[in-house]
Design a protein around this motif. Structure first.
Motif, PDB file in Angstrom:
ATOM      1  N   LEU A  74       0.816  -1.212   0.000  1.00  0.00           N
ATOM      2  CA  LEU A  74       0.000   0.000   0.000  1.00  0.00           C
ATOM      3  C   LEU A  74       0.847   1.259   0.000  1.00  0.00           C
ATOM      4  N   GLU A  75       2.018   1.209   0.621  1.00  0.00           N
ATOM      5  CA  GLU A  75       2.844   2.411   0.714  1.00  0.00           C
ATOM      6  C   GLU A  75       3.365   2.882  -0.640  1.00  0.00           C
ATOM      7  N   GLY A  76       3.274   2.036  -1.656  1.00  0.00           N
ATOM      8  CA  GLY A  76       3.715   2.454  -2.970  1.00  0.00           C
ATOM      9  C   GLY A  76       2.592   2.888  -3.888  1.00  0.00           C
ATOM     10  N   LEU A  77       1.365   3.022  -3.369  1.00  0.00           N
ATOM     11  CA  LEU A  77       0.207   3.295  -4.208  1.00  0.00           C
ATOM     12  C   LEU A  77      -0.356   4.689  -3.966  1.00  0.00           C
ATOM     13  N   THR A  78      -1.052   5.198  -4.984  1.00  0.00           N
ATOM     14  CA  THR A  78      -1.791   6.459  -4.857  1.00  0.00           C
ATOM     15  C   THR A  78      -3.246   6.203  -5.245  1.00  0.00           C
ATOM     16  N   ALA A  79      -4.115   7.122  -4.840  1.00  0.00           N
ATOM     17  CA  ALA A  79      -5.540   6.973  -5.132  1.00  0.00           C
ATOM     18  C   ALA A  79      -6.123   8.302  -5.584  1.00  0.00           C
ATOM     19  N   THR A  80      -7.156   8.217  -6.409  1.00  0.00           N
ATOM     20  CA  THR A  80      -7.857   9.396  -6.898  1.00  0.00           C
ATOM     21  C   THR A  80      -8.963   9.784  -5.923  1.00  0.00           C
ATOM     22  N   HIS A  81      -9.057  11.091  -5.649  1.00  0.00           N
ATOM     23  CA  HIS A  81     -10.117  11.654  -4.811  1.00  0.00           C
ATOM     24  C   HIS A  81     -10.910  12.643  -5.653  1.00  0.00           C
ATOM     25  N   ASP A  82     -12.247  12.524  -5.604  1.00  0.00           N
ATOM     26  CA  ASP A  82     -13.101  13.283  -6.504  1.00  0.00           C
ATOM     27  C   ASP A  82     -14.225  13.955  -5.729  1.00  0.00           C
ATOM     28  N   PHE A  83     -14.307  15.265  -5.836  1.00  0.00           N
ATOM     29  CA  PHE A  83     -15.358  16.056  -5.192  1.00  0.00           C
ATOM     30  C   PHE A  83     -16.759  15.552  -5.545  1.00  0.00           C
ATOM     31  N   THR A  84     -16.982  15.169  -6.796  1.00  0.00           N
ATOM     32  CA  THR A  84     -18.331  14.800  -7.241  1.00  0.00           C
ATOM     33  C   THR A  84     -18.807  13.481  -6.655  1.00  0.00           C
ATOM     34  N   HIS A  85     -17.904  12.701  -6.081  1.00  0.00           N
ATOM     35  CA  HIS A  85     -18.284  11.399  -5.519  1.00  0.00           C
ATOM     36  C   HIS A  85     -19.244  11.566  -4.345  1.00  0.00           C
ATOM     37  N   SER A  86     -19.026  12.593  -3.516  1.00  0.00           N
ATOM     38  CA  SER A  86     -19.922  12.867  -2.388  1.00  0.00           C
ATOM     39  C   SER A  86     -20.900  13.994  -2.668  1.00  0.00           C
ATOM     40  N   PHE A  87     -20.630  14.783  -3.709  1.00  0.00           N
ATOM     41  CA  PHE A  87     -21.500  15.909  -4.053  1.00  0.00           C
ATOM     42  C   PHE A  87     -21.991  15.740  -5.499  1.00  0.00           C
ATOM     43  N   PRO A  88     -22.839  14.742  -5.754  1.00  0.00           N
ATOM     44  CA  PRO A  88     -23.296  14.507  -7.122  1.00  0.00           C
ATOM     45  C   PRO A  88     -24.221  15.622  -7.604  1.00  0.00           C
TER      46      PRO A  88
ATOM     47  N   THR B 209     -12.742   8.823  -2.298  1.00  0.00           N
ATOM     48  CA  THR B 209     -11.770   8.020  -3.031  1.00  0.00           C
ATOM     49  C   THR B 209     -12.484   7.147  -4.063  1.00  0.00           C
ATOM     50  N   THR B 210     -12.055   7.263  -5.329  1.00  0.00           N
ATOM     51  CA  THR B 210     -12.753   6.551  -6.401  1.00  0.00           C
ATOM     52  C   THR B 210     -11.975   5.374  -6.970  1.00  0.00           C
ATOM     53  N   ARG B 211     -10.635   5.434  -6.940  1.00  0.00           N
ATOM     54  CA  ARG B 211      -9.877   4.277  -7.443  1.00  0.00           C
ATOM     55  C   ARG B 211      -8.422   4.388  -7.010  1.00  0.00           C
ATOM     56  N   ILE B 212      -7.753   3.236  -6.995  1.00  0.00           N
ATOM     57  CA  ILE B 212      -6.311   3.184  -6.775  1.00  0.00           C
ATOM     58  C   ILE B 212      -5.649   3.206  -8.145  1.00  0.00           C
ATOM     59  N   ASN B 213      -4.804   4.173  -8.365  1.00  0.00           N
ATOM     60  CA  ASN B 213      -4.357   4.505  -9.713  1.00  0.00           C
ATOM     61  C   ASN B 213      -3.499   3.437 -10.372  1.00  0.00           C
ATOM     62  N   GLU B 214      -2.661   2.776  -9.600  1.00  0.00           N
ATOM     63  CA  GLU B 214      -1.693   1.858 -10.194  1.00  0.00           C
ATOM     64  C   GLU B 214      -2.277   0.481 -10.503  1.00  0.00           C
ATOM     65  N   LEU B 215      -3.510   0.233 -10.132  1.00  0.00           N
ATOM     66  CA  LEU B 215      -4.125  -1.078 -10.307  1.00  0.00           C
ATOM     67  C   LEU B 215      -5.137  -1.071 -11.448  1.00  0.00           C
ATOM     68  N   GLN B 216      -5.435  -2.251 -11.949  1.00  0.00           N
ATOM     69  CA  GLN B 216      -6.535  -2.378 -12.882  1.00  0.00           C
ATOM     70  C   GLN B 216      -7.845  -2.100 -12.148  1.00  0.00           C
ATOM     71  N   ALA B 217      -8.879  -1.739 -12.903  1.00  0.00           N
ATOM     72  CA  ALA B 217     -10.130  -1.289 -12.292  1.00  0.00           C
ATOM     73  C   ALA B 217     -10.701  -2.318 -11.331  1.00  0.00           C
ATOM     74  N   TYR B 218     -10.715  -3.596 -11.722  1.00  0.00           N
ATOM     75  CA  TYR B 218     -11.311  -4.611 -10.842  1.00  0.00           C
ATOM     76  C   TYR B 218     -10.446  -4.863  -9.613  1.00  0.00           C
ATOM     77  N   GLU B 219      -9.122  -4.718  -9.780  1.00  0.00           N
ATOM     78  CA  GLU B 219      -8.234  -4.847  -8.625  1.00  0.00           C
ATOM     79  C   GLU B 219      -8.453  -3.680  -7.653  1.00  0.00           C
ATOM     80  N   SER B 220      -8.552  -2.475  -8.195  1.00  0.00           N
ATOM     81  CA  SER B 220      -8.794  -1.296  -7.369  1.00  0.00           C
ATOM     82  C   SER B 220     -10.092  -1.422  -6.602  1.00  0.00           C
ATOM     83  N   GLU B 221     -11.144  -1.849  -7.294  1.00  0.00           N
ATOM     84  CA  GLU B 221     -12.441  -1.975  -6.637  1.00  0.00           C
ATOM     85  C   GLU B 221     -12.383  -2.970  -5.486  1.00  0.00           C
ATOM     86  N   ALA B 222     -11.729  -4.098  -5.702  1.00  0.00           N
ATOM     87  CA  ALA B 222     -11.647  -5.119  -4.660  1.00  0.00           C
ATOM     88  C   ALA B 222     -10.815  -4.642  -3.467  1.00  0.00           C
TER      89      ALA B 222
END
Length: 277
Positions: free
Chosen positions: A144-158, A205-218
């Motif tokens: 985990l210490e080598g990963l980054t994640a995307t944070h999106d304002f619209t996720h909580s404020f649709p 937080t919407t996804r972990i950037n370095e992973l594939q989408a299904y890996e990030s979701e899991a």
């Protein structure tokens, strides 16, 4: 005044007495509160009937204050936002989240005051990202210490909930333009204590950037569930004029939406922090 600090749970939380938050802090008091915040991550004060000006002044003793781009503000103290269930849709608070992680420099902390509370219900829970990270296995911590994640304002404020009028829509579009999605480390190092904490939250937080989408979701699903386990958390039952002060860098919280049609009114002053690393 002599502060009394009473721990409330092993992972985080302490009750502080022996202080009037309406009065300016002396250097010793300020240092004691800062140290208590480092040690306990969320502090609670009973019977503190603060005006918005007093609340903003207390919070500003720990850093510059943020003006929220969406929520209503106190007219003459815009640094204090209003969470009033009779006025605003606050369902985005009924999810585990860390405040304003859509900013490049998310909040250091926040000071929340209870103005009107329901007869029952409306509790708030906090969870320690430090305790959650330290409880993970060593191989998972290292990954985990080598990963980054995307944070999106619209996720909580649709848009469908925060763009209902022309004025709301203009405010929402301006916020989306000013604060596009950005990345923060999945594991954050506290800038003062040096301790490491999970820094992903279901609110932004919407996804972990370095992973594939299904890996990030899991992986995010695992981390969201792990970070909010009971042993890493504390639940506060509000009374009118309570104050909570939390370290937003290493915690997340959840405002339980179980009290309607009763009304709940809270004021929050948010203290700006620095870029996570």
């Amino acid at each position: 005044m002599s502060l009394t600090i009473t721990p409330l749970a092993p992972a985080l939380g302490a009750h502080i007495s022996g202080i009037d938050l309406a009065q300016p802090l002396g250097a010793t008091q300020r240092e004691a509160i800062e140290q208590a915040l480092l040690n306990h991550q969320v502090l609670f004060f009973r019977d503190q009937p603060l005006t918005p000006t007093e609340q903003a002044r207390f919070a500003a003793q720990f850093g510059d204050l943020h003006v929220h781009p969406i929520y209503p503000k106190v007219a003459d103290v815009p640094q204090v936002l209003i969470l009033d269930t009779a006025v605003t849709d606050v369902r985005d608070n009924a999810i585990w989240h860390t405040d304003v992680t859509f900013l490049p420099t998310p909040a250091l902390g926040a000071v929340l005051t209870a103005k009107q509370v329901p007869a029952y219900g409306g509790d708030t829970l906090w969870a320690s990202g430090i305790a959650a990270f330290e409880a993970l296995s060593a191989p998972l911590r290292a990954m985990l210490e080598g990963l980054t994640a995307t944070h999106d304002f619209t996720h909580s404020f649709p848009l469908e909930r925060f763009g209902s009028t022309a004025e709301d829509l203009a405010r929402w579009e301006a916020t989306r333009r000013d604060y596009p999605p950005l990345s923060h480390p999945v594991v954050r190092t506290h800038p003062v204590s040096g301790r490491k904490a999970l820094f992903v939250n279901e609110g932004f937080t919407t996804r972990i950037n370095e992973l594939q989408a299904y890996e990030s979701e899991a992986l995010l699903k695992l981390l969201f569930a792990h970070a909010t386990r009971p042993e890493f958390s504390i639940r506060w039952r509000w009374q009118a004029n309570d104050v909570a002060f939390w370290d937003n860098r290493v915690t997340q919280h959840y405002a339980v939406d179980d009290y309607r049609p009763q009304r709940r009114v809270m004021h929050r002053a948010t203290i700006l922090g620095d870029a996570p690393f």
